[in-house]
Design an enzyme around this catalytic site. Structure first.
Site, PDB file in Angstrom:
ATOM      1  N   SER A  17       0.953  -1.152  -0.003  1.00 19.00           N
ATOM      2  CA  SER A  17      -0.005   0.150  -0.030  1.00 19.00           C
ATOM      3  C   SER A  17       0.906   1.124  -0.115  1.00 19.00           C
ATOM      4  O   SER A  17       1.977   1.064   0.737  1.00 19.00           O
ATOM      5  CB  SER A  17      -0.827   0.052   1.294  1.00 19.00           C
ATOM      6  OG  SER A  17      -1.661   1.224   1.396  1.00 19.00           O
TER       7      SER A  17
ATOM      8  N   TYR B 154      -1.436  -0.386  10.338  1.00 16.17           N
ATOM      9  CA  TYR B 154      -1.859  -0.951   8.996  1.00 16.17           C
ATOM     10  C   TYR B 154      -0.695  -0.490   8.096  1.00 16.17           C
ATOM     11  O   TYR B 154      -0.077  -1.311   7.250  1.00 16.17           O
ATOM     12  CB  TYR B 154      -3.187  -0.611   8.545  1.00 16.17           C
ATOM     13  CG  TYR B 154      -3.407  -0.967   6.897  1.00 16.17           C
ATOM     14  CD1 TYR B 154      -3.738  -2.121   6.624  1.00 16.17           C
ATOM     15  CD2 TYR B 154      -3.272   0.235   5.883  1.00 16.17           C
ATOM     16  CE1 TYR B 154      -4.077  -2.294   5.132  1.00 16.17           C
ATOM     17  CE2 TYR B 154      -3.476  -0.142   4.616  1.00 16.17           C
ATOM     18  CZ  TYR B 154      -3.766  -1.286   4.266  1.00 16.17           C
ATOM     19  OH  TYR B 154      -4.143  -1.583   2.837  1.00 16.17           O
TER      20      TYR B 154
HETATM   21  P1  NAP Z   1     -11.364  -5.982  -0.193  1.00 20.16           P
HETATM   22  O1  NAP Z   1     -12.307  -5.679  -1.261  1.00 20.16           O
HETATM   23  O2  NAP Z   1     -12.118  -5.725   1.257  1.00 20.16           O
HETATM   24  O3  NAP Z   1     -11.145  -7.635  -0.468  1.00 20.16           O
HETATM   25  C1  NAP Z   1     -10.421  -8.330   0.420  1.00 20.16           C
HETATM   26  C2  NAP Z   1     -10.241  -9.843  -0.093  1.00 20.16           C
HETATM   27  O4  NAP Z   1      -9.391 -10.404   0.949  1.00 20.16           O
HETATM   28  C3  NAP Z   1     -11.773 -10.393  -0.043  1.00 20.16           C
HETATM   29  O5  NAP Z   1     -11.551 -11.254  -1.023  1.00 20.16           O
HETATM   30  C4  NAP Z   1     -11.678 -11.232   1.436  1.00 20.16           C
HETATM   31  O6  NAP Z   1     -12.417 -12.529   1.127  1.00 20.16           O
HETATM   32  C5  NAP Z   1     -10.198 -11.586   1.404  1.00 20.16           C
HETATM   33  N1  NAP Z   1      -9.617 -11.823   2.729  1.00 20.16           N
HETATM   34  C6  NAP Z   1      -9.848 -10.974   3.924  1.00 20.16           C
HETATM   35  N2  NAP Z   1      -9.233 -11.584   4.881  1.00 20.16           N
HETATM   36  C7  NAP Z   1      -8.965 -12.746   4.520  1.00 20.16           C
HETATM   37  C8  NAP Z   1      -8.161 -14.005   5.323  1.00 20.16           C
HETATM   38  N3  NAP Z   1      -7.842 -13.917   6.579  1.00 20.16           N
HETATM   39  N4  NAP Z   1      -8.174 -15.025   4.457  1.00 20.16           N
HETATM   40  C9  NAP Z   1      -8.317 -15.186   3.437  1.00 20.16           C
HETATM   41  N5  NAP Z   1      -8.841 -14.140   2.519  1.00 20.16           N
HETATM   42  C10 NAP Z   1      -9.210 -12.978   3.213  1.00 20.16           C
HETATM   43  O7  NAP Z   1     -10.030  -5.403  -0.169  1.00 20.16           O
HETATM   44  P2  NAP Z   1      -9.137  -4.791  -1.240  1.00 20.16           P
HETATM   45  O8  NAP Z   1      -9.271  -3.141  -1.051  1.00 20.16           O
HETATM   46  O9  NAP Z   1      -9.532  -5.474  -2.370  1.00 20.16           O
HETATM   47  O10 NAP Z   1      -7.830  -4.855  -0.811  1.00 20.16           O
HETATM   48  C11 NAP Z   1      -6.773  -5.883  -1.296  1.00 20.16           C
HETATM   49  C12 NAP Z   1      -5.471  -5.785  -0.969  1.00 20.16           C
HETATM   50  O11 NAP Z   1      -5.070  -4.270  -1.510  1.00 20.16           O
HETATM   51  C13 NAP Z   1      -5.206  -5.683   0.758  1.00 20.16           C
HETATM   52  O12 NAP Z   1      -3.844  -6.300   0.984  1.00 20.16           O
HETATM   53  C14 NAP Z   1      -5.119  -4.262   0.839  1.00 20.16           C
HETATM   54  O13 NAP Z   1      -4.333  -3.944   2.105  1.00 20.16           O
HETATM   55  C15 NAP Z   1      -4.529  -3.586  -0.309  1.00 20.16           C
HETATM   56  N6  NAP Z   1      -4.760  -2.177  -0.705  1.00 20.16           N
HETATM   57  C16 NAP Z   1      -6.042  -1.788  -0.815  1.00 20.16           C
HETATM   58  C17 NAP Z   1      -6.565  -0.452  -0.938  1.00 20.16           C
HETATM   59  C18 NAP Z   1      -7.580   0.295  -1.215  1.00 20.16           C
HETATM   60  O14 NAP Z   1      -7.805   1.403  -1.373  1.00 20.16           O
HETATM   61  N7  NAP Z   1      -8.540  -0.598  -1.699  1.00 20.16           N
HETATM   62  C19 NAP Z   1      -5.237   0.328  -1.073  1.00 20.16           C
HETATM   63  C20 NAP Z   1      -3.901  -0.086  -0.774  1.00 20.16           C
HETATM   64  C21 NAP Z   1      -3.673  -1.349  -0.556  1.00 20.16           C
HETATM   65  P3  NAP Z   1     -14.017 -12.556   1.591  1.00 20.16           P
HETATM   66  O15 NAP Z   1     -14.514 -11.877   0.442  1.00 20.16           O
HETATM   67  O16 NAP Z   1     -14.386 -14.046   1.578  1.00 20.16           O
HETATM   68  O17 NAP Z   1     -14.135 -11.628   2.913  1.00 20.16           O
END
Ligand code: NAP
Length: 241
Positions: free
Chosen positions: A136, A150
């Site tokens: 991130s 985080y």
């Molecule tokens: P999201 O929409 O909340 O999706 C999270 C995904 O991770 C879902 O598929 C969820 O599964 C899965 N998950 C969560 N905890 C888990 C666990 N313990 N074991 C297995 N699967 C798990 O999140 P996102 O925004 O796409 O984020 C994805 C990555 O990008 C993360 O590492 C986040 O920190 C990073 N990121 C995001 C942003 C942003 O602004 N969105 C920015 C920087 C970095 P379920 O659907 O089954 O719950």
């Protein structure tokens, strides 16, 4: 043949990545935690793209469930790719209000989960491969007033990327990271601020939040042959943040 594991592939950045990789010819093992319907929808799109795939409920904090996810991938063929993406934040708020359980959950999923998955991948990529860790922009911004813990764990992701890149290079395994800024996914609602992406637009140099597919494109590049001389890199995808 290309067989890739995408953790957290049911929603958000992981789902967009799975769809994009399927279009690029990857067979896919999609890990997720509890959203079966969302995972099934992504898997249907993988099949519609003409690729093979499995969706496996696997909590990445549990070594046995992680091993089961990689065993399922092995049924598709020799592993060539891992996208370490499954991640969580915690309720946005001041550092002094951070609850120990939320701190532990963030470390567990975003660091221990990444390490467990990278370890499985490193053991199984016997003919080389590529790993992409989803970090991130928070790692260098620090996320004051939101979730410093985080941000600190995402900085650990960057260090994990650099170390793994060096240790695994002799085995033909490249390791890189992407560092997204604010991307439009459900993660913000789960932090208690559903409109965070809209609210942040004014402070993002490009004037808007990013879309999951804009991150997926970079992940696909870092997994593919066009990045054959790139390892240990952290590619920022943040609209200038
Ligand atoms: P999201 O929409 O909340 O999706 C999270 C995904 O991770 C879902 O598929 C969820 O599964 C899965 N998950 C969560 N905890 C888990 C666990 N313990 N074991 C297995 N699967 C798990 O999140 P996102 O925004 O796409 O984020 C994805 C990555 O990008 C993360 O590492 C986040 O920190 C990073 N990121 C995001 C942003 C942003 O602004 N969105 C920015 C920087 C970095 P379920 O659907 O089954 O719950």
């Amino acid at each position: 043949m290309t067989v890739t594991v995408v953790t957290g592939g049911s929603r958000g950045i992981g789902a967009a990545t799975a769809r994009r990789l399927a279009a690029a010819g990857h067979d896919l093992a999609i890990g997720y935690r509890r959203d079966h319907d969302a995972a099934a929808a992504v898997l249907a799109d993988v099949h519609a793209a003409g690729r093979r795939g499995v969706a496996v409920p696997a909590d990445t904090t549990d070594p046995a469930q992680v091993a089961r996810l990689f065993d399922a991938a092995a049924d598709l063929g020799a592993l060539t790719g891992l996208v370490n993406n499954a991640g969580v934040t915690s309720p946005i708020g001041p550092f002094t209000e951070l609850r120990p359980d939320d701190l532990r959950a963030v470390v567990d999923v975003n660091l221990i989960g990444y390490v467990l998955c990278a370890q499985q991948a490193a053991r199984r990529m016997s003919h080389g491969g590529a790993i992409v860790n989803v970090s991130s922009a928070a790692a260098t911004l620090g996320s004051p007033g939101e979730y410093i813990h985080y941000a600190a764990v995402k900085a650990a992701t960057d260090t994990l990327t650099v170390g793994l890149a060096k240790e695994l290079a002799p085995h033909g395994i490249r390791v890189n990271a992407v560092a997204p800024g604010i991307i439009r996914t459900d993660i913000h609602a789960r932090s208690g601020v559903p409109d965070r992406a809209e609210r942040a637009a004014g402070r993002i140099p490009l004037g808007r939040a990013g879309e999951p597919d804009e991150v997926a494109a970079a992940i696909a590049f870092l997994l593919g042959g066009d990045s054959s001389y790139t390892t240990g890199a952290v590619l920022r995808i943040s609209g200038g943040l």
